[in-house]
Write a protein that holds these residues in place. Structure first.
Motif, PDB file in Angstrom:
ATOM      1  N   UNK A 129       3.229  -2.316  -8.199  1.00 39.17           N
ATOM      2  CA  UNK A 129       3.604  -3.633  -8.703  1.00 39.17           C
ATOM      3  C   UNK A 129       4.409  -3.423  -9.971  1.00 39.17           C
ATOM      4  N   UNK A 130       5.660  -3.935 -10.002  1.00 41.77           N
ATOM      5  CA  UNK A 130       6.526  -3.642 -11.145  1.00 41.77           C
ATOM      6  C   UNK A 130       6.342  -4.641 -12.282  1.00 41.77           C
ATOM      7  N   UNK A 131       7.303  -4.622 -13.225  1.00 38.26           N
ATOM      8  CA  UNK A 131       7.115  -5.329 -14.489  1.00 38.26           C
ATOM      9  C   UNK A 131       7.267  -6.850 -14.400  1.00 38.26           C
ATOM     10  N   UNK A 132       7.373  -7.393 -13.206  1.00 38.39           N
ATOM     11  CA  UNK A 132       7.129  -8.832 -13.070  1.00 38.39           C
ATOM     12  C   UNK A 132       5.760  -9.161 -13.666  1.00 38.39           C
ATOM     13  N   UNK A 133       4.872  -8.166 -13.634  1.00 41.51           N
ATOM     14  CA  UNK A 133       3.542  -8.293 -14.250  1.00 41.51           C
ATOM     15  C   UNK A 133       3.659  -8.646 -15.729  1.00 41.51           C
ATOM     16  N   UNK A 134       4.673  -8.086 -16.419  1.00 45.78           N
ATOM     17  CA  UNK A 134       4.792  -8.274 -17.861  1.00 45.78           C
ATOM     18  C   UNK A 134       5.209  -9.679 -18.251  1.00 45.78           C
ATOM     19  N   UNK A 187      -0.776   0.868  -8.124  1.00 40.64           N
ATOM     20  CA  UNK A 187      -0.592   0.942  -9.573  1.00 40.64           C
ATOM     21  C   UNK A 187       0.203  -0.262 -10.063  1.00 40.64           C
ATOM     22  N   UNK A 188       0.110  -0.495 -11.367  1.00 46.06           N
ATOM     23  CA  UNK A 188       0.893  -1.529 -12.033  1.00 46.06           C
ATOM     24  C   UNK A 188       1.773  -0.844 -13.079  1.00 46.06           C
TER      25      UNK A 188
END
Length: 242
Positions: A120-125, A144-145
């Motif tokens: 899961x990429x930095x859309x999480x951020x 992973x994130x």
């Protein structure tokens, strides 16, 4: 415990440099200058020959991670291309207009990526509640994130990164990325306890072909993955692992 080094690359030359320098895994992209877009099918096929795992970025365009129906059709086809090329996994992410994770779309992407590894990429951020987003990521089943701790770079997000590693408790890997370089990696690793690190390991390149720059075929300055920097990062991480 060995700390894994993932290097993001966006060219055949970058791929070769990352492998030569000792990267443990590749994030394969195009257009790293805008955070990475989906790589071409040809670059995927080339990367499938790599002796280390390669995960392809699945991002159809620059800009936000709020995707419409046409974006979804594109990324679904891109995941199929990743599978056809024989790569190890994909890097995905999507937000709703309120910046929470777009769980219905992400679930559909997970189903399309069945059998592949998933980051899961930095859309999480961009999410307003990282603790809730982490639990959602666990439920989705990602490996992973990739996160900078909701900051522009990991050095500024250390407190949140540390809390995320503690909250994850091994259920999902928290992989710091964003501004991780030889000057910052020790602090990022020691303060967060992360077992994986994401870095571009790039150097500044002065493009001397003025004609190509004048035509707009290349910028006057750009960046290139450097095998020497990758090697230094790998040696440094090995020392920290002891």
């Amino acid at each position: 415990m060995r700390i894994l080094l993932e290097v993001c690359v966006d060219s055949p030359q970058g791929l070769a440099a990352a492998i030569k320098g000792g990267a443990d895994r590749i994030e394969l992209c195009s257009a790293l200058d805008v955070g990475g877009l989906t790589p071409s099918p040809g670059l995927m096929v080339l990367a499938a020959q790599a002796p280390i795992p390669v995960y392809a970025m699945i991002r159809p365009r620059a800009g936000s991670f709020v995707f419409d129906g046409d974006d979804e059709k594109t990324v679904m086809a891109d995941i199929h291309a990743v599978r056809a090329a024989g790569l190890a996994g994909v890097v995905i992410g999507a937000n709703r207009p309120d910046m929470t994770l777009d769980l219905p779309l992400l679930q559909r992407l997970m189903e399309r990526a069945e059998g592949l590894g998933v980051t899961l990429h930095r859309a999480f951020d961009l999410t307003p509640d990282p603790n809730a987003a982490l639990e959602q990521a666990v439920d989705l089943g990602v490996e992973r994130i990739l996160t900078s701790g909701l900051a522009v770079n990991s050095s500024e997000g250390l407190d949140i990164l540390k809390r995320l590693v503690r909250q994850a408790s091994g259920r999902v890997s928290i992989m710091p990325g964003g501004g991780v370089n030889l000057a910052t990696v020790e602090r990022v690793v020691t303060e967060t306890g992360a077992s994986e690190i994401h870095s571009s390991c790039r150097r500044l390149v002065e493009n001397e072909d003025e004609r190509a720059s004048a035509f707009g075929f290349q910028p006057p300055r750009s960046y290139a993955t450097d095998a020497g920097i990758v090697k230094e990062m790998r040696v440094f991480l090995d020392r920290l692992s002891k």
